[in-house]
Write an enzyme that holds these catalytic residues in place. Sequence first.
Site, PDB file in Angstrom:
ATOM      1  CG  HIS A 151      -1.408   1.142   1.644  1.00 50.04           C
ATOM      2  ND1 HIS A 151      -0.672   2.050   2.499  1.00 50.04           N
ATOM      3  CD2 HIS A 151      -2.319   2.207   1.008  1.00 50.04           C
ATOM      4  CE1 HIS A 151      -1.339   3.337   2.719  1.00 50.04           C
ATOM      5  NE2 HIS A 151      -2.367   3.371   1.881  1.00 50.04           N
ATOM      6  CG  ASN A 153      -2.248   8.017   0.903  1.00 45.84           C
ATOM      7  OD1 ASN A 153      -2.215   8.830   1.733  1.00 45.84           O
ATOM      8  ND2 ASN A 153      -3.287   8.334  -0.208  1.00 45.84           N
TER       9      ASN A 153
END
Length: 347
Positions: A151, A153
């Site tokens: 992940h 971000n």
Amino acid sequence: WRRQAALAAAREDEEEKQLRQRFMAPPVSGLRELRRRRRELRSRMELLIMETQAEGCRALAALDPGASFSVDSWERKEGGGGISCVLQDGEVFEKAGVNVSVVSGLLSEEAARQMRSRGKSLEAKDGKLPFCAMGVSSVIHPKNPHVPTMHFNYRYFEIEEADGTKQWWFGGGTDLTPTYLNEEDAVHFHKTLKEACDKHDLKLYPKYKKWCDDYFYIKHRGERRGIGGIFFDDMDSPSKEEVFQFVKSCAKAVVPCYIPIVKKHCHDSFTPEEKLWQQLRRGRYVEFNLVYDRGTKFGLLTPGSRIESILMSLPLTARWEYMHTPPESSKEAEILEVLRNPKDWVH
């Protein structure tokens, strides 16, 4: 002067064509608007998240040539929009999403309350807080249990207060969630992120590594979601330009920290039992994202948000078994030990 104007227009058209080829879709703010405001940090950040999306998607697609990304550009009636790129049911990736959003409007009272709880002093005018938020967010769920989920971000937030002053901050991070522990992969992942941080300040990696371990903590399980990486939020010093350059270095580290690990393991053999353990670990991933994740909560509290993009992080498949406990000294128990007691991977 006509000739010069024609040449300038031709250069602009060529620049626009090159940008279109670099990105997965036209930017939310429009290429001409971004070019007009190209010196402003908001425009530079939007270009960075667009480039990060395209680099990530192309690197993933190259590893899964039989599959392709669906690309959806969407608009938000309250202001702004986004681009969702999702690959599903490939040979290598069960689900891989890389989303960009650039939204603006008025902050909801619930979202403002969440920010104030983190120590933000927000003075609204007539109960209204204009905001602008943009970011790139990705979650990658591979099919093979020996390839970790990853992940990342990176985001920028700006709020205009009652007196016209603007508060701004950056946030983000990159983290790895393996089903089975491979120490060589963990070291590579963390070293690559450390190198990105060390270009700016040697204190950043240890600080943001610990923050990552603390943030991705599933309290009701007493374990972390994965083996960490880096995580930071509310970053507004030493200066806007310096923080932007740091975020840029972190975003550029995404492909080199992860893609070599996928290449190394995507054709590894695995057993039905190993696949089952992957499904159980995916269940933990879902639990964190729906119960604790700040980004998911903010998205759900933002009027006009796109639910499909917010929940893109969830895997296609997961499993929950009542009172499942792996045997002692097993490979499954090994990863649980690291999730309960985070390690220093680079020293």
